[in-house]
Design an enzyme around this catalytic site. Structure first.
Site, mmCIF file in Angstrom:
data_model
loop_
_atom_site.group_PDB
_atom_site.id
_atom_site.type_symbol
_atom_site.label_atom_id
_atom_site.label_comp_id
_atom_site.label_asym_id
_atom_site.label_seq_id
_atom_site.Cartn_x
_atom_site.Cartn_y
_atom_site.Cartn_z
ATOM 1 N N ASP A 1 -2.158 0.133 6.384
ATOM 2 C CA ASP A 1 -3.187 -0.306 5.815
ATOM 3 C C ASP A 1 -2.461 -1.488 5.536
ATOM 4 O OD1 ASP A 1 -4.891 2.443 6.084
ATOM 5 O OD2 ASP A 1 -4.373 2.905 4.274
ATOM 6 N N GLU B 1 1.439 5.542 -0.015
ATOM 7 C CA GLU B 1 1.349 6.530 0.170
ATOM 8 C C GLU B 1 2.321 7.491 -1.144
ATOM 9 O OE1 GLU B 1 -1.370 7.246 1.682
ATOM 10 O OE2 GLU B 1 -1.295 5.240 2.492
ATOM 11 N N HIS C 1 -4.854 5.733 6.040
ATOM 12 C CA HIS C 1 -3.392 6.484 4.961
ATOM 13 C C HIS C 1 -2.457 6.393 5.575
ATOM 14 C CE1 HIS C 1 -6.894 7.257 2.803
ATOM 15 N NE2 HIS C 1 -7.846 8.085 3.415
ATOM 16 N N ASP D 1 -1.966 1.551 -6.881
ATOM 17 C CA ASP D 1 -0.468 1.452 -7.115
ATOM 18 C C ASP D 1 -0.040 0.566 -8.245
ATOM 19 O OD1 ASP D 1 -0.998 1.073 -2.349
ATOM 20 O OD2 ASP D 1 -2.485 0.650 -3.845
ATOM 21 N N ASP E 1 1.183 -1.202 -0.203
ATOM 22 C CA ASP E 1 -0.600 -0.116 0.472
ATOM 23 C C ASP E 1 0.660 1.405 0.114
ATOM 24 O OD1 ASP E 1 -3.346 0.902 0.835
ATOM 25 O OD2 ASP E 1 -2.449 2.534 1.375
#
Length: 292
Positions: free
Chosen positions: A267, A107, A262, A204, A105
């Site tokens: 996550d 960011e 987030h 992603d 995941d």
């Protein structure tokens, strides 16, 4: 096909051969349909069946009253508990198609209105054992953005990542090299080992990573080109689409949300917990992305 094949077809497991369970379609608290093994028949085994079951399954799986402990609790409670013993894990859900799931995941840099190009600033991966659904290894690095090196207040508020966490960190190219080293160390590059990435959505690996790699002139490793979108898997298993992503999936499965939304690594932990719960309910995960 998708769904719960191991629960809907005749099972060769010792418990099923003794007639302990039947499968019924029920509604969970969120209103999504699901399949759950329900206890049927008499509340106790005959002494003969109990003796036979103890020999096959091991006496430690049975409560003093002679009823398997996994019969007396709901599927939801079963999924929420962590079973360390491999026997308990194998009895709880059917085999998956992959040896390992690689939960990922990202960011990325962001603002309102959105900045371009976006750059990955957190790169976490959890290696999930496909047999036990337990986390075996973690890769986690922060990444120095180069096009927009200064994080916006919006980005920090959303992700919890402050400027000091990315300053002086490796570039994306360096992080990708370290990912490859980690994959090799974990045995994930062995052609006999089946693994696949899992993400919450397609962004992603369909948009973010290939887009930034193209911008920087970097190649995308083949193992990033196929994945499982957890939202699609959840919708196949539960019969409804999780509009709010992880929050809806946790709510639908009565799971506590882990960490802060987030945060990439948090996550990933939520994704892994949801996968484990669906696996305990009998769901078989399959690739959802289309071949590149």
């Amino acid at each position: 096909h998708w769904g719960f094949p191991a629960l809907t077809e005749p099972s060769a497991s010792p418990a099923a051969s003794l007639g302990i369970f039947e499968v019924r379609r029920v509604l969970d608290a969120s209103g999504c349909s699901m399949l759950a093994p329900l206890q049927t028949g008499a509340a106790r085994f005959s002494s003969y069946l109990l003796s036979r079951a103890r020999k096959v399954l091991g006496s430690h799986l049975f409560s003093p009253c002679g009823v398997p402990e996994f019969c007396s609790i709901s599927t939801r409670k079963l999924a929420a508990h962590s079973f360390g013993a491999s026997m308990a894990a194998m009895m709880s859900f059917p085999p998956q198609r992959y040896h390992y799931f690689l939960v990922l995941d990202f960011e990325a840099t962001c603002d309102k209105p959105q900045i371009h190009p976006q750059e990955i600033i957190e790169f976490p991966i959890l290696k999930l054992n496909g047999r036990t659904m337990e986390i075996e290894s973690t890769f986690h690095m922060y990444v120095q953005p180069v096009v927009h090196p200064q994080l916006t207040p919006f980005c920090t508020e959303l992700t919890g990542i402050i400027q000091a966490m990315v300053d002086g960190q490796p570039s994306l190219q360096q992080v990708l090299e370290r990912v490859d080293e980690w994959m090799a160390k974990e045995g994930l590059l062995d052609p006999n080992v089946k693994s696949i990435f899992v993400t919450c959505g397609d962004w992603d690996l369909k948009v973010m990573l290939p887009g930034q790699c193209q911008y920087l002139g970097l190649p995308v490793a083949d193992y990033f080109k196929q994945w499982i979108n957890l939202k699609k898997a959840y919708s196949f298993a539960m019969g409804c689409w999780p509009k709010n992503g992880l929050l809806d999936m946790n709510k639908g499965l009565s799971l506590q949300h882990i960490g802060r939304p987030h945060s990439g690594i948090d996550d990933c932990k939520n994704i892994a917990n949801i996968m484990k719960t669906l696996a305990y309910r009998g769901f078989i995960f399959k690739q959802t992305s289309k071949p590149f």
